[in-house]
Design an enzyme around this catalytic site. Structure first.
Site, PDB file in Angstrom:
ATOM      1  CB  SER A   1      -0.979  -0.018   1.178  1.00  0.00           C
ATOM      2  OG  SER A   1      -1.872   1.072   1.115  1.00  0.00           O
ATOM      3  CG  HIS A   2       0.281   3.678   3.384  1.00  0.00           C
ATOM      4  ND1 HIS A   2      -0.569   2.605   3.551  1.00  0.00           N
ATOM      5  CD2 HIS A   2       0.740   3.989   4.623  1.00  0.00           C
ATOM      6  CE1 HIS A   2      -0.627   2.297   4.835  1.00  0.00           C
ATOM      7  NE2 HIS A   2       0.154   3.109   5.505  1.00  0.00           N
TER       8      HIS A   2
ATOM      9  CG  ASP B   1      -2.259   4.417  -1.592  1.00  0.00           C
ATOM     10  OD1 ASP B   1      -3.010   4.430  -2.586  1.00  0.00           O
ATOM     11  OD2 ASP B   1      -2.314   3.548  -0.712  1.00  0.00           O
TER      12      ASP B   1
ATOM     13  CG  ASP C   1      -2.684  -0.107  -2.684  1.00  0.00           C
ATOM     14  OD1 ASP C   1      -2.580   1.010  -2.159  1.00  0.00           O
ATOM     15  OD2 ASP C   1      -3.448  -0.989  -2.246  1.00  0.00           O
TER      16      ASP C   1
ATOM     17  CG  ASP D   1      -5.850   1.429  -1.075  1.00  0.00           C
ATOM     18  OD1 ASP D   1      -4.920   2.250  -0.955  1.00  0.00           O
ATOM     19  OD2 ASP D   1      -5.941   0.401  -0.366  1.00  0.00           O
ATOM     20  NE  ARG D   2      -3.850   3.889   2.816  1.00  0.00           N
ATOM     21  CZ  ARG D   2      -3.652   3.829   4.123  1.00  0.00           C
ATOM     22  NH1 ARG D   2      -3.476   4.936   4.805  1.00  0.00           N
ATOM     23  NH2 ARG D   2      -3.613   2.673   4.748  1.00  0.00           N
TER      24      ARG D   2
ATOM     25  CB  THR E   1      -9.084   0.742  11.395  1.00  0.00           C
ATOM     26  OG1 THR E   1      -9.335   1.979  12.073  1.00  0.00           O
ATOM     27  CG2 THR E   1      -8.150   0.977  10.241  1.00  0.00           C
TER      28      THR E   1
ATOM     29  CB  SER F   1      -6.011   6.078   7.086  1.00  0.00           C
ATOM     30  OG  SER F   1      -6.950   5.083   6.726  1.00  0.00           O
TER      31      SER F   1
ATOM     32  CE  LYS G   1      -7.489   2.058   2.222  1.00  0.00           C
ATOM     33  NZ  LYS G   1      -7.725   0.888   3.068  1.00  0.00           N
TER      34      LYS G   1
END
Length: 556
Positions: free
Chosen positions: A121-122, A286, A288, A290-291, A355, A376, A387
């Site tokens: 992810s991030h 980010d 991947d 999703d953010r 979460t 987040s 997300k």
């Protein structure tokens, strides 16, 4: 040597590793850990053994955020899947790349058994940084604890894995490769996702908005993560924006040496350009995809406010929700209660969950939830079960397009102030203390547990305190110890959590929230609005004393 009549397979003896328990977003470790002999193979085999057999064979979507070690991991997945004999088909993104939202969409579109996502992810990427493997189930969302627990149990008992003696598959070309009954289909990583977005949003209305407002500028920062090609396909090719509207759009194995987390600290290049160049609408995603972060010159859209504004406008500005209506709204427990006020005004149910996106997925599958978010920088809806960063960017552009049909020259600042005047403002911030010594972090949490109702810190009196526990209304599973909540008598909240998304040490997250209906405070800078509450939080936690950290790593 084993033969299935089409290719040979080798049974490789192995021993368990004791550290392969998946967290909320899969297994995340340093690259060098995954590069240990048998480590990655053990975990992949443990995933496959946790998947129930299917009459026509198991089909899986495979892809990742393009980080270092991803291509090698894809080839390992192909050979172990072929060797398992239970897997009949893999659907893989070109070059082994798929954004997490795009992977969720493909799982649902192809009605696959699930998916293996290669992402941390991030977290930073590169030979000395992080890698991750995550399993998603048939609804396209993250595996629930019952599945991740089964994976972990398999990893503790594994004695061998079977790997097919087949050549590496060419991932650079879209097409199908067959090894007898086992099929590998390489697909365009971007195409299906763009089709999905065009079904949700009215691209023509956004294009009209751009045409009628030539001074409105957009800058999308993909931070050298996976969304670069998606952003270019949508913003430039579909919506007609100039090439300069996308930056850092080429995915790199080390994310260009940066930290692909879309916040004011790590997306500093975007923040600086937005201010210097007077950009009307800036966005970042980010590693991947999703953010998301939404900003403009002089404007930062807090993620908690973002999901609330999207929820408020969705059934007016977004065709998808005009068709489906709003079934329900939800937020993670630490996320501010701004969206709660929108739910009340719309007369729909609001859910407060731990979460982790899997909790939203259950509600979506039961058709009780339409839009949800986490503080987040995660925002999404029931179009998939993850997300979705670019979905949120398009939601904001759609809202701006709609608002400008009602009144000219409406920008991000105007939308936020209009929202506050209607609902009041929830000042909200998160302080992250990253890679803290685990023992020190545990001392912080242990000390917090000694507090009780009635205690006062910097003028704030505790009215309720607990360790958040959630009973899923759909499957009735219980999730305990989800974060320490301190709710003060004036309604302000302070929350502490230990995060499970890092690869080493502990991350202590501190969340603070304070609500006001005083219109003269709506323009106030957030950190000023909550300054006294931050003092109370640090006083009650003794965080600086226990950890030695005088300042957080990141403030959002």
């Amino acid at each position: 040597m084993i033969s299935n009549g089409h290719y040979n397979c080798n049974a490789v003896k192995t021993t368990p590793f004791g550290d392969q328990k998946p967290g909320t977003s899969g297994l995340r470790k340093r690259v060098k850990v995954f590069q240990q002999p048998h480590y990655t193979e053990n975990f992949i085999m443990s995933i496959l053994k946790a998947i129930p057999s299917a009459e026509n064979g198991i089909s899986l979507v495979v892809g990742g955020d393009g980080r270092y070690f991803g291509k090698e991991a894809v080839q390992k997945i192909i050979k172990i899947a072929a060797g398992s004999l239970a897997v009949s088909k893999l659907i893989i993104g070109k070059e082994g790349i798929l954004s997490t939202p795009a992977a969720s969409n493909l799982i649902r579109k192809h009605r696959a058994t699930g998916g293996i996502l290669l992402t941390a992810s991030h977290n930073p990427g590169g030979p000395d940084n992080d890698f991750g493997i995550k399993y998603n189930i048939a609804n396209g969302g993250p595996a629930p604890e019952s599945v991740t627990d089964a994976i972990f149990e398999n990893s503790k008992a594994i004695t061998e894995y079977v790997i097919a003696d087949i050549p590496d598959v060419d991932l650079s070309t879209v097409g199908v490769t067959r090894f007898g009954p086992f099929t590998v289909q390489v697909v365009d990583s971007v195409e299906d996702y763009v089709v999905l977005m065009k079904e949700i949003y009215d691209f023509s209305s956004i294009k009209n908005f751009f045409a009628q407002n030539p001074n409105f500028t957009v800058l999308m920062d993909s931070m050298h993560g996976v969304t670069g090609p998606y952003a270019k396909a949508i913003l430039v090719n579909e919506l007609g924006l100039p090439e300069k509207s996308v930056m850092n759009a080429v995915p790199l194995e080390d994310f260009g040496g940066g930290h692909p987390d879309p916040n004011l600290t790590y997306a500093h290049e975007l923040v600086e350009r937005v201010e210097k160049e007077g950009i009307s609408f800036g966005a970042a995603s980010d590693g991947d995809g999703d953010r998301n972060m939404i900003i403009g010159k002089g404007v930062f859209v807090n993620p908690s406010d973002s999901v609330a504004v999207i929820a408020d406008y969705a059934d007016k500005a977004i065709p998808y929700f005009k068709r489906t209506g709003i079934k329900g709204l939800a937020r993670s427990m630490p996320t501010s209660m701004s969206i709660d006020r929108v739910a009340k005004a719309k007369g729909v149910k609001i859910y407060e969950v731990p979460t982790g996106w899997k909790f939203f997925g259950n509600l979506m599958d039961a058709e009780q939830l339409s839009i949800c978010g986490e503080e987040s920088f995660g925002t999404g809806s029931d179009h998939i079960r993850e997300k979705d960063g670019l979905w949120a960017v398009l939601a904001w552009l759609s809202i701006l397009a709609y608002a400008n049909t009602q009144q000219k020259n409406i920008g991000l600042h105007d939308l936020l102030q209009t929202h506050y005047k209607k609902y009041g403002r929830n000042f909200f911030s998160r302080y992250d203390y990253e890679e803290v010594d685990s023992a020190a972090a545990s001392k912080v949490m242990a000390h917090l547990r000694t507090h009780s109702v009635g205690q006062v810190f910097n003028g704030y009196k505790i009215g309720l305190c607990d360790d958040f526990e959630y009973t899923d209304p759909i499957d009735h599973s219980v999730s305990k110890n989800q974060g320490l909540r301190f709710i003060f008598e004036d309604g302000s909240r302070v929350i502490f959590r230990l995060s499970g998304t890092g690869s080493q040490g502990a991350t202590v997250r501190l969340y603070v929230e304070k609500f006001t209906e005083k219109a003269d405070l709506y323009e106030l800078e957030c950190q000023v609005g909550i300054r006294d509450l931050i003092v109370a939080a640090l006083e009650m936690s003794r965080l600086q004393e226990f950890t030695g950290r005088k300042e957080p790593t990141v403030i959002t």
